[in-house]
Design a protein around this motif. Sequence first.
Motif, PDB file in Angstrom:
ATOM      1  N   ARG A  23       0.847  -1.199   0.000  1.00 58.22           N
ATOM      2  CA  ARG A  23       0.000   0.000   0.000  1.00 58.22           C
ATOM      3  C   ARG A  23       0.884   1.253   0.000  1.00 58.22           C
ATOM      4  O   ARG A  23       0.622   2.215  -0.725  1.00 58.22           O
ATOM      5  CB  ARG A  23      -0.911  -0.002   1.237  1.00 58.22           C
ATOM      6  CG  ARG A  23      -2.034  -1.015   1.140  1.00 58.22           C
ATOM      7  CD  ARG A  23      -2.771  -1.177   2.463  1.00 58.22           C
ATOM      8  NE  ARG A  23      -3.881  -2.106   2.322  1.00 58.22           N
ATOM      9  CZ  ARG A  23      -5.117  -1.738   2.007  1.00 58.22           C
ATOM     10  NH1 ARG A  23      -5.410  -0.457   1.866  1.00 58.22           N
ATOM     11  NH2 ARG A  23      -6.061  -2.643   1.852  1.00 58.22           N
ATOM     12  N   ARG A  70       8.129  -6.234  -5.699  1.00 60.09           N
ATOM     13  CA  ARG A  70       8.060  -7.437  -4.856  1.00 60.09           C
ATOM     14  C   ARG A  70       9.443  -7.810  -4.312  1.00 60.09           C
ATOM     15  O   ARG A  70       9.570  -8.152  -3.143  1.00 60.09           O
ATOM     16  CB  ARG A  70       7.477  -8.627  -5.626  1.00 60.09           C
ATOM     17  CG  ARG A  70       6.050  -8.463  -6.038  1.00 60.09           C
ATOM     18  CD  ARG A  70       5.336  -9.800  -6.145  1.00 60.09           C
ATOM     19  NE  ARG A  70       4.983 -10.320  -4.833  1.00 60.09           N
ATOM     20  CZ  ARG A  70       3.907  -9.939  -4.154  1.00 60.09           C
ATOM     21  NH1 ARG A  70       3.072  -9.072  -4.652  1.00 60.09           N
ATOM     22  NH2 ARG A  70       3.662 -10.454  -2.975  1.00 60.09           N
ATOM     23  N   ASP A  80       1.449 -14.157  -0.268  1.00 59.14           N
ATOM     24  CA  ASP A  80       2.488 -15.082  -0.739  1.00 59.14           C
ATOM     25  C   ASP A  80       3.468 -15.445   0.377  1.00 59.14           C
ATOM     26  O   ASP A  80       4.604 -15.806   0.100  1.00 59.14           O
ATOM     27  CB  ASP A  80       3.289 -14.413  -1.874  1.00 59.14           C
ATOM     28  CG  ASP A  80       3.990 -13.154  -1.381  1.00 59.14           C
ATOM     29  OD1 ASP A  80       3.509 -12.544  -0.403  1.00 59.14           O
ATOM     30  OD2 ASP A  80       5.037 -12.792  -1.934  1.00 59.14           O
ATOM     31  N   ARG A  99     -15.665  -5.744   4.764  1.00 56.72           N
ATOM     32  CA  ARG A  99     -14.918  -4.575   4.304  1.00 56.72           C
ATOM     33  C   ARG A  99     -15.796  -3.328   4.309  1.00 56.72           C
ATOM     34  O   ARG A  99     -15.362  -2.241   4.653  1.00 56.72           O
ATOM     35  CB  ARG A  99     -14.369  -4.876   2.889  1.00 56.72           C
ATOM     36  CG  ARG A  99     -13.316  -3.958   2.341  1.00 56.72           C
ATOM     37  CD  ARG A  99     -12.211  -3.572   3.296  1.00 56.72           C
ATOM     38  NE  ARG A  99     -11.499  -4.637   3.959  1.00 56.72           N
ATOM     39  CZ  ARG A  99     -10.308  -5.089   3.620  1.00 56.72           C
ATOM     40  NH1 ARG A  99      -9.697  -4.604   2.577  1.00 56.72           N
ATOM     41  NH2 ARG A  99      -9.708  -6.018   4.332  1.00 56.72           N
ATOM     42  N   ARG A 114      -9.937  -7.337  -7.095  1.00 56.20           N
ATOM     43  CA  ARG A 114      -8.633  -7.514  -6.444  1.00 56.20           C
ATOM     44  C   ARG A 114      -8.258  -9.003  -6.396  1.00 56.20           C
ATOM     45  O   ARG A 114      -7.108  -9.364  -6.636  1.00 56.20           O
ATOM     46  CB  ARG A 114      -8.682  -6.929  -5.035  1.00 56.20           C
ATOM     47  CG  ARG A 114      -7.387  -6.306  -4.664  1.00 56.20           C
ATOM     48  CD  ARG A 114      -7.476  -5.007  -3.976  1.00 56.20           C
ATOM     49  NE  ARG A 114      -8.265  -4.972  -2.779  1.00 56.20           N
ATOM     50  CZ  ARG A 114      -7.786  -5.173  -1.552  1.00 56.20           C
ATOM     51  NH1 ARG A 114      -6.537  -5.547  -1.390  1.00 56.20           N
ATOM     52  NH2 ARG A 114      -8.557  -5.016  -0.513  1.00 56.20           N
ATOM     53  N   ASP A 134      -4.918 -10.453  -7.930  1.00 58.12           N
ATOM     54  CA  ASP A 134      -3.945 -11.112  -7.043  1.00 58.12           C
ATOM     55  C   ASP A 134      -3.741 -12.585  -7.413  1.00 58.12           C
ATOM     56  O   ASP A 134      -2.640 -13.116  -7.282  1.00 58.12           O
ATOM     57  CB  ASP A 134      -4.396 -10.993  -5.575  1.00 58.12           C
ATOM     58  CG  ASP A 134      -4.306  -9.555  -5.066  1.00 58.12           C
ATOM     59  OD1 ASP A 134      -3.699  -8.710  -5.758  1.00 58.12           O
ATOM     60  OD2 ASP A 134      -4.855  -9.271  -3.985  1.00 58.12           O
TER      61      ASP A 134
HETATM   62  O1  CDP Z   1      -6.212  -5.804   3.938  1.00 56.12           O
HETATM   63  P1  CDP Z   1      -6.480  -6.285   2.563  1.00 56.12           P
HETATM   64  O2  CDP Z   1      -6.603  -7.754   2.492  1.00 56.12           O
HETATM   65  O3  CDP Z   1      -7.541  -5.537   1.866  1.00 56.12           O
HETATM   66  O4  CDP Z   1      -5.212  -5.919   1.683  1.00 56.12           O
HETATM   67  P2  CDP Z   1      -3.707  -5.899   2.115  1.00 56.12           P
HETATM   68  O5  CDP Z   1      -3.343  -7.154   2.816  1.00 56.12           O
HETATM   69  O6  CDP Z   1      -3.404  -4.610   2.787  1.00 56.12           O
HETATM   70  O7  CDP Z   1      -2.976  -5.943   0.682  1.00 56.12           O
HETATM   71  C1  CDP Z   1      -3.182  -4.951  -0.316  1.00 56.12           C
HETATM   72  C2  CDP Z   1      -2.697  -5.539  -1.637  1.00 56.12           C
HETATM   73  O8  CDP Z   1      -1.292  -5.743  -1.550  1.00 56.12           O
HETATM   74  C3  CDP Z   1      -3.278  -6.899  -1.991  1.00 56.12           C
HETATM   75  O9  CDP Z   1      -4.467  -6.823  -2.770  1.00 56.12           O
HETATM   76  C4  CDP Z   1      -2.175  -7.569  -2.776  1.00 56.12           C
HETATM   77  O10 CDP Z   1      -2.255  -7.306  -4.143  1.00 56.12           O
HETATM   78  C5  CDP Z   1      -0.922  -6.914  -2.258  1.00 56.12           C
HETATM   79  N1  CDP Z   1      -0.158  -7.833  -1.379  1.00 56.12           N
HETATM   80  C6  CDP Z   1       0.697  -8.723  -1.983  1.00 56.12           C
HETATM   81  O11 CDP Z   1       0.783  -8.780  -3.197  1.00 56.12           O
HETATM   82  N2  CDP Z   1       1.460  -9.547  -1.229  1.00 56.12           N
HETATM   83  C7  CDP Z   1       1.377  -9.522   0.096  1.00 56.12           C
HETATM   84  N3  CDP Z   1       2.184 -10.315   0.819  1.00 56.12           N
HETATM   85  C8  CDP Z   1       0.487  -8.650   0.740  1.00 56.12           C
HETATM   86  C9  CDP Z   1      -0.298  -7.818  -0.029  1.00 56.12           C
END
Ligand code: CDP
Length: 335
Positions: A152, A221, A243, A269, A292, A296
Motif C-alpha cells: 500500500r 516485490r 504469498d 470490508r 482484487r 492477485d
Molecule cells: O487488507 P487487505 O486484504 O484488503 O489488503 P492488504 O493485505 O493490505 O494488501 C493490499 C494488496 O497488496 C493486496 O491486494 C495484494 O495485491 C498486495 N499484497 C501482496 O501482493 N502480497 C502480500 N504479501 C500482501 C499484499
Amino acid sequence: MKAIRGAITVKADTADEIKENVKLLLTEIVEKNGLSIENVVCIMFSNTADIHSFYPAKAAREVGFFNCALFSSLEPEIDNSLPLCIRVMVLAEIEDNPKHIYLKGAADLRKDITEKLNIAIDGPAGSGKSTVSKIISKRFDILYLDTGAMYRACALACVNLGVDCANESAVNAIVDSIDISVKYENKMQRTYLNGTDVSESIRTPKISMLASVVAAHGCIRTKMVDLQRKIAKENSCVLDGRDIGTNVLPHAEFKFFLTASPEIRANRRLAENELKGFKQSFADVLQEIKARDEQDINRKIAPLLKADDAIEISSDKLSEEEVADAICAQIQGKI
Ligand code: CDP
C-alpha cells in the motif's frame, strides 16, 4: 558432536527459582533439539555473580541428567550485564543444526543464533487475516507484520510522484526512491514511506486497488520481500499477506490460508470502511473485492495461492476469535 547454547534469567537468587528455571531451559533444549538424555555428552553452566544459593549444575542432576559430565562456573562481574542470568552450553551427539534456546530475560541476548517463530497467514482481501493476526500476535507476544501495508505504501509513493501504478517501467524508474520501513509503537505496526508515517493514509479504497496493481511488479516485490524476510529472520512474528507461505517464508513452521465467500468478505470490508468514513455501496465493495481477487490470483509473480502445506480455514461461519483459536490450537503444543 554439536554445541547447543542457551540462557535464562531467574526472578530471585533462591534454590527453587534456580531449579525451576534450569529445568525449564534444559527441557526446552531437549525438546527443540529432539535430544535423548543419552545423547548429551556434557553440560557446562555459567552464572552471573549475583547467584549464590544453588549450583545450576546440581539442578541439572535433579532433572535427570545423571550420566553426563556437568560443570558450573562463575562469570566475572561485568558492568551493565543482564543480572540473575544462567548460561548453558550443551554438547550433544546430534546430526541436525543445533537450536539455541534463550528464555525469559535472556530471550533477546542472542538474536543472531536463536530460531524465530514465524507464522504465515495468507488469504484474499477481507478474509480476516489482519484481525486474526493481531489477536495471535498478542496471544504469543510476538510482532505482527502487515505486509499488505508495505505494498500500500508503495502504491502511495507512486501516487505522490504521479506515476501510473500499472506502468511497470515507470514504477521501475522510481523504485529506488521508495524507502519503506516499519516501526512498532505499543506493539502496533506503523508503516513509513520515506520517513513519513503513512499508516492511516494507505487505508483508502483507492490505495487498496492500486496496491494490488503495483504489487504485481517484480521490482516492487523483490524489494518488499527482502525487507519482510529480514524482519522475520530477526523477530518472532506473524506475517499476513498473499504469498507468505509460498514465497516469502516457504519454510515457515506454521502456515494458514484463510478464506471466506466474496459476499461475506465484502460485508466485512463495507463495515470497516464505514467506520473509517468511506461511503460505498455493497455492490461497489463486492466488485472491488472480486477485481482484487482476480488481480492477485492471476498475476505472474507470487500470486495469491495456498501453500501445499498450509492449513485452510474458512471464516464464513467463524468469528475472528474462533479462527484465532483454531490457529493457536495448531501452534500450541508444537512450540
Ligand atoms: O487488507 P487487505 O486484504 O484488503 O489488503 P492488504 O493485505 O493490505 O494488501 C493490499 C494488496 O497488496 C493486496 O491486494 C495484494 O495485491 C498486495 N499484497 C501482496 O501482493 N502480497 C502480500 N504479501 C500482501 C499484499
